[in-house]
Design a protein around this motif. Sequence first.
Motif, PDB file in Angstrom:
ATOM      1  N   LYS A   1      45.150  47.963  51.753  1.00 15.92           N
ATOM      2  CA  LYS A   1      45.139  47.741  53.203  1.00 15.92           C
ATOM      3  C   LYS A   1      44.615  48.980  53.921  1.00 15.92           C
ATOM      4  O   LYS A   1      43.855  48.899  54.895  1.00 15.92           O
ATOM      5  CB  LYS A   1      46.556  47.407  53.661  1.00 15.92           C
ATOM      6  N   LEU A   2      45.016  50.156  53.436  1.00 14.99           N
ATOM      7  CA  LEU A   2      44.565  51.418  54.031  1.00 14.99           C
ATOM      8  C   LEU A   2      43.048  51.574  53.864  1.00 14.99           C
ATOM      9  O   LEU A   2      42.354  51.979  54.797  1.00 14.99           O
ATOM     10  CB  LEU A   2      45.298  52.587  53.359  1.00 14.99           C
ATOM     11  N   VAL A   3      42.552  51.239  52.671  1.00 16.79           N
ATOM     12  CA  VAL A   3      41.111  51.320  52.421  1.00 16.79           C
ATOM     13  C   VAL A   3      40.361  50.424  53.405  1.00 16.79           C
ATOM     14  O   VAL A   3      39.328  50.805  53.959  1.00 16.79           O
ATOM     15  CB  VAL A   3      40.792  50.907  50.969  1.00 16.79           C
ATOM     16  N   LYS A   4      40.906  49.236  53.651  1.00 20.10           N
ATOM     17  CA  LYS A   4      40.240  48.312  54.574  1.00 20.10           C
ATOM     18  C   LYS A   4      40.197  48.883  55.989  1.00 20.10           C
ATOM     19  O   LYS A   4      39.272  48.601  56.751  1.00 20.10           O
ATOM     20  CB  LYS A   4      40.948  46.959  54.563  1.00 20.10           C
TER      21      LYS A   4
ATOM     22  N   LYS B   1      44.537  42.194  41.668  1.00 18.96           N
ATOM     23  CA  LYS B   1      44.990  43.585  41.492  1.00 18.96           C
ATOM     24  C   LYS B   1      44.971  44.330  42.821  1.00 18.96           C
ATOM     25  O   LYS B   1      45.865  45.128  43.103  1.00 18.96           O
ATOM     26  CB  LYS B   1      44.106  44.304  40.459  1.00 18.96           C
ATOM     27  N   PHE B   2      43.937  44.075  43.617  1.00 18.54           N
ATOM     28  CA  PHE B   2      43.908  44.684  44.961  1.00 18.54           C
ATOM     29  C   PHE B   2      45.183  44.324  45.725  1.00 18.54           C
ATOM     30  O   PHE B   2      45.790  45.165  46.389  1.00 18.54           O
ATOM     31  CB  PHE B   2      42.701  44.173  45.754  1.00 18.54           C
ATOM     32  N   LYS B   3      45.577  43.048  45.621  1.00 21.76           N
ATOM     33  CA  LYS B   3      46.691  42.553  46.425  1.00 21.76           C
ATOM     34  C   LYS B   3      48.054  42.901  45.850  1.00 21.76           C
ATOM     35  O   LYS B   3      49.040  42.998  46.583  1.00 21.76           O
ATOM     36  CB  LYS B   3      46.570  41.038  46.596  1.00 21.76           C
ATOM     37  N   ARG B   4      48.143  43.067  44.525  1.00 15.75           N
ATOM     38  CA  ARG B   4      49.446  43.301  43.905  1.00 15.75           C
ATOM     39  C   ARG B   4      49.667  44.768  43.556  1.00 15.75           C
ATOM     40  O   ARG B   4      50.586  45.412  44.057  1.00 15.75           O
ATOM     41  CB  ARG B   4      49.568  42.445  42.632  1.00 15.75           C
ATOM     42  N   GLU B   5      48.824  45.323  42.709  1.00 18.16           N
ATOM     43  CA  GLU B   5      49.027  46.688  42.225  1.00 18.16           C
ATOM     44  C   GLU B   5      48.706  47.742  43.287  1.00 18.16           C
ATOM     45  O   GLU B   5      49.234  48.843  43.249  1.00 18.16           O
ATOM     46  CB  GLU B   5      48.173  46.941  40.972  1.00 18.16           C
ATOM     47  N   HIS B   6      47.805  47.403  44.192  1.00 19.66           N
ATOM     48  CA  HIS B   6      47.368  48.392  45.189  1.00 19.66           C
ATOM     49  C   HIS B   6      47.549  47.851  46.605  1.00 19.66           C
ATOM     50  O   HIS B   6      46.783  48.186  47.507  1.00 19.66           O
ATOM     51  CB  HIS B   6      45.894  48.743  44.967  1.00 19.66           C
ATOM     52  N   ARG B   7      48.565  47.039  46.809  1.00 19.58           N
ATOM     53  CA  ARG B   7      48.689  46.281  48.058  1.00 19.58           C
ATOM     54  C   ARG B   7      48.598  47.176  49.302  1.00 19.58           C
ATOM     55  O   ARG B   7      47.776  46.979  50.175  1.00 19.58           O
ATOM     56  CB  ARG B   7      50.013  45.505  48.052  1.00 19.58           C
ATOM     57  N   HIS B   8      49.466  48.199  49.393  1.00 19.78           N
ATOM     58  CA  HIS B   8      49.516  49.027  50.607  1.00 19.78           C
ATOM     59  C   HIS B   8      48.279  49.908  50.736  1.00 19.78           C
ATOM     60  O   HIS B   8      47.729  50.082  51.834  1.00 19.78           O
ATOM     61  CB  HIS B   8      50.776  49.886  50.591  1.00 19.78           C
TER      62      HIS B   8
ATOM     63  N   LYS C   1      35.913  34.471  37.234  1.00 24.09           N
ATOM     64  CA  LYS C   1      37.333  34.601  36.926  1.00 24.09           C
ATOM     65  C   LYS C   1      37.743  36.071  36.910  1.00 24.09           C
ATOM     66  O   LYS C   1      38.826  36.450  37.388  1.00 24.09           O
ATOM     67  CB  LYS C   1      37.618  33.950  35.566  1.00 24.09           C
ATOM     68  N   LYS C   2      36.861  36.920  36.373  1.00 23.79           N
ATOM     69  CA  LYS C   2      37.148  38.370  36.347  1.00 23.79           C
ATOM     70  C   LYS C   2      37.270  38.923  37.766  1.00 23.79           C
ATOM     71  O   LYS C   2      38.133  39.751  38.055  1.00 23.79           O
ATOM     72  CB  LYS C   2      36.026  39.114  35.609  1.00 23.79           C
ATOM     73  N   LEU C   3      36.399  38.444  38.647  1.00 23.84           N
ATOM     74  CA  LEU C   3      36.462  38.900  40.041  1.00 23.84           C
ATOM     75  C   LEU C   3      37.774  38.460  40.695  1.00 23.84           C
ATOM     76  O   LEU C   3      38.377  39.213  41.473  1.00 23.84           O
ATOM     77  CB  LEU C   3      35.271  38.355  40.825  1.00 23.84           C
ATOM     78  N   ASP C   4      38.204  37.244  40.379  1.00 26.61           N
ATOM     79  CA  ASP C   4      39.478  36.763  40.930  1.00 26.61           C
ATOM     80  C   ASP C   4      40.629  37.650  40.459  1.00 26.61           C
ATOM     81  O   ASP C   4      41.571  37.927  41.228  1.00 26.61           O
ATOM     82  CB  ASP C   4      39.720  35.310  40.508  1.00 26.61           C
ATOM     83  N   GLN C   5      40.570  38.075  39.213  1.00 20.39           N
ATOM     84  CA  GLN C   5      41.628  38.946  38.677  1.00 20.39           C
ATOM     85  C   GLN C   5      41.622  40.310  39.370  1.00 20.39           C
ATOM     86  O   GLN C   5      42.683  40.884  39.648  1.00 20.39           O
ATOM     87  CB  GLN C   5      41.437  39.119  37.155  1.00 20.39           C
TER      88      GLN C   5
END
Length: 831
Positions: free
Chosen positions: A515-518, A505-512, A497-501
């Motif tokens: 993507k750059l990191v990827k 955060k990757f997708k919401r707080e750090h979305r853009h 569950k912690k990993l899902d959270q």
Amino acid sequence: MVDELGRVAHYDLGPISVNNFGEKYFFNLNRNSFDKVSADALFDAKYGKDLFSEDALNVIIGTDSGLLPAYLQSKPLPKGTRYIFIEPEAVLQALKNSQLLDGLDEKILCISLEQWPEAIKSFKINDYLYINAVRSYNAICAQDDHINEYAELSWYITEVLSQLHWQISVELGSEAFIAKQIINLADNGRPAKLLEKAFTDKTVLLLAGGPSLDEVLPWLKLHREEVVVFAVSRISRQLLQANIEPDFVFSVDPTELSFDISKEMLEFSNKPIFVYSYHTVPTLVNQWQGLRLYLGQRLPWPSPLNVANIGSAGPTVTNTALSVAYHFGFKRIVLAGVDLCFTREGFTHASGSDEQLAGPRFNLTSLQVETNAGFMAPTSCDFAQAILSLSFQAKHLTDMGCRIFNISGSSAKVSNIEYLPISEIEFRDGAVNVAKIIAERVSEPAENDKYHKKILDELRRAQFQITGIARLAENARRINDEMYSADGVIENYKDKKKLDQIEKKFKREHRHYSKLVKSFGIRSFINLTKPFNDEEWSAEEAKQLGNVFYDAYHEGTTKLMRLLGDAVERVEARQQEYADTPNFGLVVEQYRKDRSFGRVRLWKAVATKIPADIQTEFAEFEKRFVEIVHDKNTRHFAKAKSHGNLSSLKQRAGLLFKHKKAEELSDLLASLDKHQDQQAVEPYRQLIAGYAAELQHKSAQALEAYRQIVDGGGVLVEQALIRIADIGVDSDDIHTANLALECLSQLNPLYLPLYAEMQRLHGDVLVAIDAYNNYIGQFPQDTLVQIKLANLYAEQGVYDAAGMMLDYILAQKPGLEAAVTMKAAIVSAGF
């Protein structure tokens, strides 16, 4: 008889030979390669571990008579790795008929070129390209190319793979592009959109680097004041030599090779304007002393600093310049040096370029295109693709009201582009005051301080975000490590569950920024999908999957943080350039780090007080800058020279002769006059002259050329003797044919049966028998020649010898019809 002796048709591959290690191979494919060492030992030495990397696709021209795939098969094949072997169709069939490709693993494909599209689709070449794991090799038989079939195949596949690599890099938004974008942030102050519609309804001359540029420069020198000039950066050397400065210079490529071919642009005055893609190689951008206008986005993440701008159209710099011409308002665009094909002599670029100085290119495929003047000209795969791209773009621009002309007859014909001979060109705009138009649009002085401060704020915001992503990835990696049991089973679902959270955060707080990191860990992320690995995940691999995922994040954040840190230092150094009391040491160190030695010219132009020790350092930097710009021995020049090696010349000449291309042979002969090493090309000159004479049915002239090669005693003697023998047979000149075949049989045992047949036909039976026996001693499995020898014995009444030979044949191949029939005839005759 003529076909057998003259064309050596039956012996193109030669007989199957067996070496001391029991390895079978077609003699004429591999000759003596495996005489002294086994194929395994030779392959071990040649390839080492190269062919055994995991998760790779290896494309190999030639199979070395099936020995190379068999060598791979004898080893444990690496996980996720596949092999595509490409053979000429006739060779592939001969290998299959002789069962030399039997029993290969499903990860090893042996195909002809016709099967290439299907093979790369079934082996998922794009997945390997995504992770930069496609490798290409030439087998030993393809390097030697005794049958003159491999060269063009190898050249073609090299070009195709190069194109595929480029397409995938663009598709991925390659980290190389983003890296250069971040490096250039310190200097991307002004967008090209400032000149949107500034030249409405005017005409522009767009200069590229094709050979036809040579025709245009003398004309342009006379009419320079009448025309606005766009120039691709790679022709700067030629423009300087012609004492011509363009109004605009264009560059888009992020590679260091681009600097090698464009660096002379840095010797222009500050009058031309540099229009460049945001990802252009930084050493061109940061050393330019005039006005710079960037194309595309400033930053690789959403930001108010990403102002509206003209896009960086591709795929080539010509496409980009054409697009900019439209956006700047030009309605009439005249192309020069946009050839997209080669000269008949094999030159790819204009005089003075690295390619022209390196000499004519010989590794040309048979691809040809029609020119504006109506004749056919050789081209390459990438040029052919560029023609399609340019045609598509030209249609779009003509639909938008532009007219596009090409003024060279020797340029490739491109639909939607009109041909207008240079003699008919007229510029009706009168003198266009480019400087005045620019001044009206870019009148205010650059506000460098404000720009650099804004960029620093953006960079630090990005650093904060990337640091947060790195922290989350590190935390996730720890949780993932701890939540599995020894059997690879999740024990604690709270951890899941912690990993899902964290993922949210990757997708919401750090979305853009995520993507750059990827983008910087893209190849590791693609590896996660294992698209080319058909094997099931083991429990241990499933356990490791999460770790690999978060390690990919870590890899991306590490690369990005390094780039962002360097970018901050670079911008801070730029701020010092405009400070009242600069930190000279910081600036000098940045110049050294970036190898932007020419930037001292910019500072000296505005600085008032430079300490004596810094002046000394600046003088040294200027000296290094001049040395770099004037250095002609670049990697690009070395690459250009490799296209003109003499083994490619022999192969191209043979291909043209084989396909009866008389005009192209004449062009190839003419190209040798411009080769750097006239002594080395002399035998090749004679060979091509002989080929050309034969196609014109001038046998005496051809023989004279070939005899000069034989008398020289160096390279190409075998090729010359083959042609002499052929001419001798065709013209019933028995003495000439006999002498040539005797010499050939001493050079190469492949020709012994032909020599023997010649002696048999002319009554020298003992010499024929000796030649056949000599050959059979070296190739004891060639049944066809053994039958011929048995037949010769029978014709001469030596029935015991004929019978012994037939018994030997039947021991190897019981029931062989020809041998059984001959044996029965001898027995029934009472012998």
